[in-house]
Design a protein around this motif. Structure first.
Motif, PDB file in Angstrom:
ATOM      1  N   GLU A 162      -7.164   7.644  -3.941  1.00 55.36           N
ATOM      2  CA  GLU A 162      -8.203   7.323  -2.963  1.00 55.36           C
ATOM      3  C   GLU A 162      -9.710   7.268  -3.461  1.00 55.36           C
ATOM      4  O   GLU A 162     -10.526   6.399  -2.842  1.00 55.36           O
ATOM      5  N   VAL A 212      -9.835   3.686  -5.054  1.00 51.91           N
ATOM      6  CA  VAL A 212      -9.752   2.782  -3.973  1.00 51.91           C
ATOM      7  C   VAL A 212     -11.401   2.601  -3.134  1.00 51.91           C
ATOM      8  O   VAL A 212     -11.726   1.560  -3.109  1.00 51.91           O
ATOM      9  N   VAL A 267     -11.324  -1.497  -3.168  1.00 51.55           N
ATOM     10  CA  VAL A 267      -9.942  -2.124  -3.582  1.00 51.55           C
ATOM     11  C   VAL A 267      -8.965  -2.527  -2.174  1.00 51.55           C
ATOM     12  O   VAL A 267      -8.928  -1.707  -1.508  1.00 51.55           O
ATOM     13  N   THR A 268      -8.397  -3.589  -2.043  1.00 53.32           N
ATOM     14  CA  THR A 268      -7.569  -3.927  -1.019  1.00 53.32           C
ATOM     15  C   THR A 268      -6.249  -4.536  -1.409  1.00 53.32           C
ATOM     16  O   THR A 268      -5.381  -4.594  -0.603  1.00 53.32           O
ATOM     17  N   ALA A 322      -3.201  -3.659  -4.291  1.00 53.42           N
ATOM     18  CA  ALA A 322      -2.486  -2.891  -5.112  1.00 53.42           C
ATOM     19  C   ALA A 322      -1.122  -3.356  -5.597  1.00 53.42           C
ATOM     20  O   ALA A 322      -0.484  -4.084  -4.823  1.00 53.42           O
ATOM     21  N   LEU A 382      -2.109   4.614  -0.141  1.00 51.99           N
ATOM     22  CA  LEU A 382      -2.994   3.507  -0.473  1.00 51.99           C
ATOM     23  C   LEU A 382      -3.142   2.901   0.939  1.00 51.99           C
ATOM     24  O   LEU A 382      -4.410   2.402   1.083  1.00 51.99           O
ATOM     25  N   VAL A 439      -6.205  -0.125   1.393  1.00 53.97           N
ATOM     26  CA  VAL A 439      -5.468  -1.139   0.873  1.00 53.97           C
ATOM     27  C   VAL A 439      -4.627  -1.859   1.859  1.00 53.97           C
ATOM     28  O   VAL A 439      -4.009  -1.228   2.740  1.00 53.97           O
TER      29      VAL A 439
END
Length: 231
Positions: free
Chosen positions: A141, A144, A149-150, A152, A168, A173
């Motif tokens: 977490e 991200v 981050v979107t 993975a 995620l 994500v």
């Protein structure tokens, strides 16, 4: 960009646009400035009519009798696919497959950067793969959130893939490439691309069988060293 977004592009077409982008990138790197529809279609494994139909979603692209400008078409495809700027990604599961993916330099040239490599095995934490240090999965977490981050990639064992997926998604994500041999359940608005190499091999085995290829019995085959001419 708004012109492309205003038209709904079928998923199958999006996949082919990505192939065209790959071909155009290779042409640009070799110094090519233009390419005909026939050449581009052949390199991408489609027919020229199908190529022109796919590119029509981008609006007018080429010039009749001249073809396509490699640089400008490459840029338009990159914008349409959303890879004109680097995308930060995380990869969870640093086994053999995860390590191979993380170490593949080709992702960087296509606009994807792994900003986080995570694993539950303390023995893997601290390893450096592709220039990025492996971190404990407990920090998922944090990674991200820190990098926004979107996207993975999941290469974990099947038994933990869903729980990793849930974390995620909860962290923000929205797109997941899943190599784990299990179907992930995600809420609306989250996209999952399933990559199962065993299924692909089974499909190829079926197609090979349909061709009526004679398989040489194992006991009659010669050692591999005698069948393959090594350089």
């Amino acid at each position: 960009m708004s012109e492309v977004r205003s038209r709904v592009i079928p998923e199958a077409t999006v996949a082919r646009l990505a192939v065209y982008l790959r071909v155009l990138t290779a042409l640009a790197e070799s110094g090519r400035r233009s390419v005909s529809s026939g050449e581009l279609a052949s390199a991408a494994g489609v027919n020229p009519a199908g190529l022109r139909k796919d590119l029509s979603y981008l609006g007018p692209c080429g010039v009749r009798g001249v073809g396509y400008a490699v640089g400008s078409l490459r840029e338009r495809l990159a914008r349409a696919l959303g890879v004109e700027q680097a995308r930060s990604c995380v990869l969870v599961g640093m086994g053999n497959l995860g390590s191979a993916l993380a170490g593949y330099a080709g992702f960087g040239t296509r606009g994807f950067t792994f900003v986080g490599l995570l694993d539950a095995d303390p023995a893997r934490v601290g390893d450096v793969v592709g220039g990025t240090e492996v971190r404990p999965v407990d920090e998922l977490e944090q990674v991200v959130a820190a990098h926004g981050v979107t996207i993975a990639v999941v290469t974990t064992p099947a038994g933990v893939a869903q729980s990793v997926c849930d974390r995620l998604v909860a962290a923000g994500v929205r797109s997941i490439v899943n190599f784990a041999p299990v179907t992930l359940v995600v809420p609306a608005g989250v996209d999952v691309r399933q990559v199962d190499l065993s299924v692909e091999l089974q499909v190829l085995a079926f197609l090979d069988q349909q061709k009526g290829v004679d398989v040489v019995p194992h006991q009659a085959s010669r050692p591999m060293t005698e069948q393959v001419a090594l350089p």
